[in-house]
Motif scaffolding. Sequence first.
Motif, PDB file in Angstrom:
ATOM      1  N   PHE A 299       0.745  -1.284   0.075  1.00  0.00           N
ATOM      2  CA  PHE A 299      -0.108   0.022   0.000  1.00  0.00           C
ATOM      3  C   PHE A 299       0.951   1.151  -0.192  1.00  0.00           C
ATOM      4  O   PHE A 299       0.586   2.127  -0.453  1.00  0.00           O
ATOM      5  CB  PHE A 299      -0.849   0.006   1.120  1.00  0.00           C
ATOM      6  N   TYR A 300       2.205   1.103   0.763  1.00  0.00           N
ATOM      7  CA  TYR A 300       2.982   2.308   0.645  1.00  0.00           C
ATOM      8  C   TYR A 300       3.289   2.671  -0.841  1.00  0.00           C
ATOM      9  O   TYR A 300       3.416   3.731  -1.475  1.00  0.00           O
ATOM     10  CB  TYR A 300       4.237   2.019   1.427  1.00  0.00           C
ATOM     11  N   TYR A 301       3.502   1.515  -1.624  1.00  0.00           N
ATOM     12  CA  TYR A 301       3.933   1.877  -2.912  1.00  0.00           C
ATOM     13  C   TYR A 301       2.853   2.103  -3.788  1.00  0.00           C
ATOM     14  O   TYR A 301       3.056   2.984  -4.937  1.00  0.00           O
ATOM     15  CB  TYR A 301       4.513   0.671  -3.568  1.00  0.00           C
ATOM     16  N   PHE A 302       1.497   2.071  -3.598  1.00  0.00           N
ATOM     17  CA  PHE A 302       0.573   2.356  -4.123  1.00  0.00           C
ATOM     18  C   PHE A 302       0.436   3.728  -4.067  1.00  0.00           C
ATOM     19  O   PHE A 302      -0.030   4.417  -4.712  1.00  0.00           O
ATOM     20  CB  PHE A 302      -0.873   1.690  -3.719  1.00  0.00           C
ATOM     21  N   ILE A 303       0.494   4.498  -2.780  1.00  0.00           N
ATOM     22  CA  ILE A 303       0.403   5.679  -2.459  1.00  0.00           C
ATOM     23  C   ILE A 303       1.594   6.575  -3.232  1.00  0.00           C
ATOM     24  O   ILE A 303       1.422   7.538  -3.910  1.00  0.00           O
ATOM     25  CB  ILE A 303       0.658   6.131  -0.927  1.00  0.00           C
ATOM     26  N   GLN A 304       2.738   5.889  -3.106  1.00  0.00           N
ATOM     27  CA  GLN A 304       3.922   6.617  -3.842  1.00  0.00           C
ATOM     28  C   GLN A 304       3.807   6.568  -5.152  1.00  0.00           C
ATOM     29  O   GLN A 304       3.872   7.529  -6.073  1.00  0.00           O
ATOM     30  CB  GLN A 304       5.163   5.972  -3.547  1.00  0.00           C
ATOM     31  N   GLY A 305       3.224   5.554  -5.730  1.00  0.00           N
ATOM     32  CA  GLY A 305       2.934   5.366  -7.409  1.00  0.00           C
ATOM     33  C   GLY A 305       2.029   6.599  -7.772  1.00  0.00           C
ATOM     34  O   GLY A 305       2.090   7.128  -8.657  1.00  0.00           O
ATOM     35  N   THR A 306       0.739   6.231  -7.017  1.00  0.00           N
ATOM     36  CA  THR A 306      -0.375   7.365  -7.495  1.00  0.00           C
ATOM     37  C   THR A 306       0.082   8.900  -7.109  1.00  0.00           C
ATOM     38  O   THR A 306      -0.195   9.752  -8.012  1.00  0.00           O
ATOM     39  CB  THR A 306      -1.439   7.089  -6.554  1.00  0.00           C
ATOM     40  N   THR A 307       1.109   9.238  -6.174  1.00  0.00           N
ATOM     41  CA  THR A 307       1.297  10.331  -5.916  1.00  0.00           C
ATOM     42  C   THR A 307       2.350  10.953  -6.955  1.00  0.00           C
ATOM     43  O   THR A 307       2.260  11.973  -7.626  1.00  0.00           O
ATOM     44  CB  THR A 307       2.366  10.445  -4.367  1.00  0.00           C
ATOM     45  N   ALA A 308       3.329   9.866  -7.511  1.00  0.00           N
ATOM     46  CA  ALA A 308       4.231  10.321  -8.576  1.00  0.00           C
ATOM     47  C   ALA A 308       3.215  10.725  -9.780  1.00  0.00           C
ATOM     48  O   ALA A 308       3.792  11.457 -10.528  1.00  0.00           O
ATOM     49  CB  ALA A 308       5.278   9.067  -8.722  1.00  0.00           C
ATOM     50  N   LEU A 309       2.374   9.796  -9.985  1.00  0.00           N
ATOM     51  CA  LEU A 309       1.358  10.000 -11.187  1.00  0.00           C
ATOM     52  C   LEU A 309       0.720  11.341 -11.239  1.00  0.00           C
ATOM     53  O   LEU A 309       0.558  12.043 -12.144  1.00  0.00           O
ATOM     54  CB  LEU A 309       0.406   8.820 -11.439  1.00  0.00           C
ATOM     55  N   ILE A 310       0.151  11.754 -10.203  1.00  0.00           N
ATOM     56  CA  ILE A 310      -0.462  12.970  -9.899  1.00  0.00           C
ATOM     57  C   ILE A 310       0.316  14.042 -10.127  1.00  0.00           C
ATOM     58  O   ILE A 310      -0.151  15.126 -10.590  1.00  0.00           O
ATOM     59  CB  ILE A 310      -1.476  12.926  -8.986  1.00  0.00           C
ATOM     60  N   LEU A 311       1.564  13.786  -9.574  1.00  0.00           N
ATOM     61  CA  LEU A 311       2.415  15.257  -9.701  1.00  0.00           C
ATOM     62  C   LEU A 311       2.718  15.274 -11.325  1.00  0.00           C
ATOM     63  O   LEU A 311       3.183  16.441 -11.590  1.00  0.00           O
ATOM     64  CB  LEU A 311       3.811  14.875  -8.728  1.00  0.00           C
ATOM     65  N   VAL A 312       3.196  14.261 -11.940  1.00  0.00           N
ATOM     66  CA  VAL A 312       3.499  14.341 -13.333  1.00  0.00           C
ATOM     67  C   VAL A 312       2.166  14.726 -13.940  1.00  0.00           C
ATOM     68  O   VAL A 312       2.232  15.668 -14.902  1.00  0.00           O
ATOM     69  CB  VAL A 312       4.054  13.064 -13.956  1.00  0.00           C
ATOM     70  N   LEU A 313       0.992  14.233 -13.751  1.00  0.00           N
ATOM     71  CA  LEU A 313      -0.135  14.568 -14.546  1.00  0.00           C
ATOM     72  C   LEU A 313      -0.516  15.929 -14.244  1.00  0.00           C
ATOM     73  O   LEU A 313      -1.581  16.381 -14.955  1.00  0.00           O
ATOM     74  CB  LEU A 313      -1.201  13.455 -14.164  1.00  0.00           C
ATOM     75  N   ALA A 314      -0.326  16.675 -12.988  1.00  0.00           N
ATOM     76  CA  ALA A 314      -0.489  17.839 -12.778  1.00  0.00           C
ATOM     77  C   ALA A 314      -0.094  18.854 -13.931  1.00  0.00           C
ATOM     78  O   ALA A 314      -0.650  19.781 -14.113  1.00  0.00           O
ATOM     79  CB  ALA A 314      -0.055  18.348 -11.555  1.00  0.00           C
ATOM     80  N   ALA A 315       0.975  18.304 -14.665  1.00  0.00           N
ATOM     81  CA  ALA A 315       1.473  18.943 -15.837  1.00  0.00           C
ATOM     82  C   ALA A 315       0.266  19.456 -16.925  1.00  0.00           C
ATOM     83  O   ALA A 315       0.481  20.071 -17.814  1.00  0.00           O
ATOM     84  CB  ALA A 315       2.734  18.562 -16.486  1.00  0.00           C
ATOM     85  N   ASN A 316      -0.539  18.452 -16.848  1.00  0.00           N
ATOM     86  CA  ASN A 316      -1.567  18.496 -17.787  1.00  0.00           C
ATOM     87  C   ASN A 316      -2.515  19.449 -17.656  1.00  0.00           C
ATOM     88  O   ASN A 316      -3.003  19.960 -18.553  1.00  0.00           O
ATOM     89  CB  ASN A 316      -2.295  16.930 -17.744  1.00  0.00           C
ATOM     90  N   THR A 317      -2.612  20.016 -16.393  1.00  0.00           N
ATOM     91  CA  THR A 317      -3.306  21.553 -16.249  1.00  0.00           C
ATOM     92  C   THR A 317      -2.637  22.542 -17.070  1.00  0.00           C
ATOM     93  O   THR A 317      -3.410  23.114 -17.827  1.00  0.00           O
ATOM     94  CB  THR A 317      -3.105  21.843 -14.931  1.00  0.00           C
ATOM     95  N   GLY A 318      -1.412  22.726 -17.104  1.00  0.00           N
ATOM     96  CA  GLY A 318      -0.787  23.364 -17.990  1.00  0.00           C
ATOM     97  C   GLY A 318      -1.056  23.100 -19.589  1.00  0.00           C
ATOM     98  O   GLY A 318      -1.280  24.412 -20.263  1.00  0.00           O
ATOM     99  N   TYR A 319      -1.132  22.108 -20.145  1.00  0.00           N
ATOM    100  CA  TYR A 319      -1.260  21.488 -21.376  1.00  0.00           C
ATOM    101  C   TYR A 319      -2.567  21.844 -21.761  1.00  0.00           C
ATOM    102  O   TYR A 319      -2.889  22.209 -22.819  1.00  0.00           O
ATOM    103  CB  TYR A 319      -0.828  20.213 -21.711  1.00  0.00           C
TER     104      TYR A 319
END
Length: 609
Positions: A299-319
């Motif tokens: 579950f720790y890696y699930f949190i880290q994985g989704t956190t990493a994804l949302i941080l990367v995908l936050a760039a999509n707001t700019g796009y």
Amino acid sequence: MFYYSMKRRLIGKPLKSTQLSEQRLNKTKALAILSSDALSSVAYGPEQILIILMTVGMAAFWYSLPIAVGVVILLAIIILSYRQIIYAYPHGGGAYMVSKENLGMNPGLVAGGSLFIDYILTVAVSVSAGTDAITSAIPALYDYRVYLAVGLVFLLTVLNLRGLNESASILAYPVYLFILAILMMIGAGVYHIAAGDVSPAAHSPMGTPVTGITLFLLLRAFASGSSALTGVEAISNAIPNFKQPEPVNAAKTLSYMGIILAILFCGIVFISYYYGVAPTMKETVVSQVGAEIFGRGGFYYFIQGTTALILVLAANTGYSAFPLLAVNLTNDQFLPRMFRMRGDRLGYSNGIIFLGVTASLLIIAFQVHTEHLIPLYAVGVFIPFTLAQAGMMRKWMRGKPEGWRAKLMINTAGAIICFVVMLMFFLTKFSQVWPVLIFLPIVIWVFHQIRKHYIAVGEQLKITKETEALAPDGNVIIVPVSGITRVVDNSLQYARSLSPDRLIAVYVAFEKEDIKTFEKKWAAWQPDVKLVTLYSPYRSIIQPLSKFINIVEKKAREANFQVTVIFPQFIPKKGWHNFLHNQSSLMIRANLLYRKNLIITIVPYHLIK
């Protein structure tokens, strides 16, 4: 063919203009795409508060709770303000349109220029933060973080070039998984706290006196925590991306985003405080909290994985928001018109590509050091926040619609708080935010130069009775020739169709013997075409040819004749064959291109093998 084949594979088949309505977003997809930047900031916003408070010791961490409440109050004011902006400016534009219409063109450009820079920073910061989360979970990738970040930008650029709806369908899942993961982490943390599983010694009690704490330090922490509000304005900029009724759907999505952001932000601050988590260089606060609650298991890696994804995908707001901001600036002639062109998939592809390239350059320049980018990023948000609030104040005071006093109070409070936060960034992080004071004036100056150019071009192209062109009485054709070939013959045949009586072939020789030889061959091949031979002892073709054209042009003007230079050119079957041939005609054309009274024509001859 290879280029077009790769393009089709990467971004898909072209869409018809009539399919534009299919690219619009419903509230579910819009919340994921346009709120990812704001939602992702909960992964680093609470950490920024703790970094400031840690300067006087961990005993000061209890101040993070009232600071979080203050951030949420500011969030509520900004959400209410931008809901008003959405209904007042339903065609999008956000802070740029509000500032331009209510405060004037230059304040509008300050807001627009800030957002222009900020959306580039959105991509750079988000991808950098996502890379930090990935390397926190997989330390072996730390040395390759720049390559990883640039690769992620390229992937996001390609996804957005495929179209808004398609990218939203793919990218919505990680956003909602992140929300679920953080809510479960907060819920589990609260459960352990309520059950007494967390040692009271892990944190200092609320109200504990702290030596060295000052109002200035608390304001610094509040300003740093306010970086969690970046991206809140994106929905107001991207109203045209929503399905009808656009303003209603945009306002509802903005409210949903505000509620979710407040819950996640306060939850992480609360859990971090109770667990006594302190920020470190190589591990984020969210990573530490997840490890404390669940251990370093699945579950720790699930949190880290989704956190990493949302941080990367936050760039999509700019796009999503940057291309629409660019369109609004282009409509006012402050950006090149290419930003208004839709691509094969109906998105503003030039804006998307420009954003991806500039963000990649920024990532390389800063070497993925997120802590250096966040203050620069945050101050760029609070400049348009402040101007938008001030603009709405002016709007209510001038128009005085029903209920304007309550709206004015909201915007006044928002303007004051946003201005204070912006000021705190400049006072406390000047060494990191000073580039804004250089780049923003440069961007605004460029905006003005572009508009000045377009106005000048429009004035020069406008037809009036005074500017109507007089028809020439005839045409003088000059054909530079390098030999007797099919390419030259093809061009001469075309030239004869335009002006058979005033056709001049020009040959430039580097040796005097070559002139006599060529004149004999020409007289035998084209006796009816006048040949002028020019001797060039310094082996330059451009200089003697230009002098000759000057002489012809001067005489032609006196007789009201037009001069046309026709360049014979053969086109190889394969593009790379061009590197095997002399490109002298290209240099000659480049030299003549800016001559005012000269027409340049290329007559291609296509080779078949």
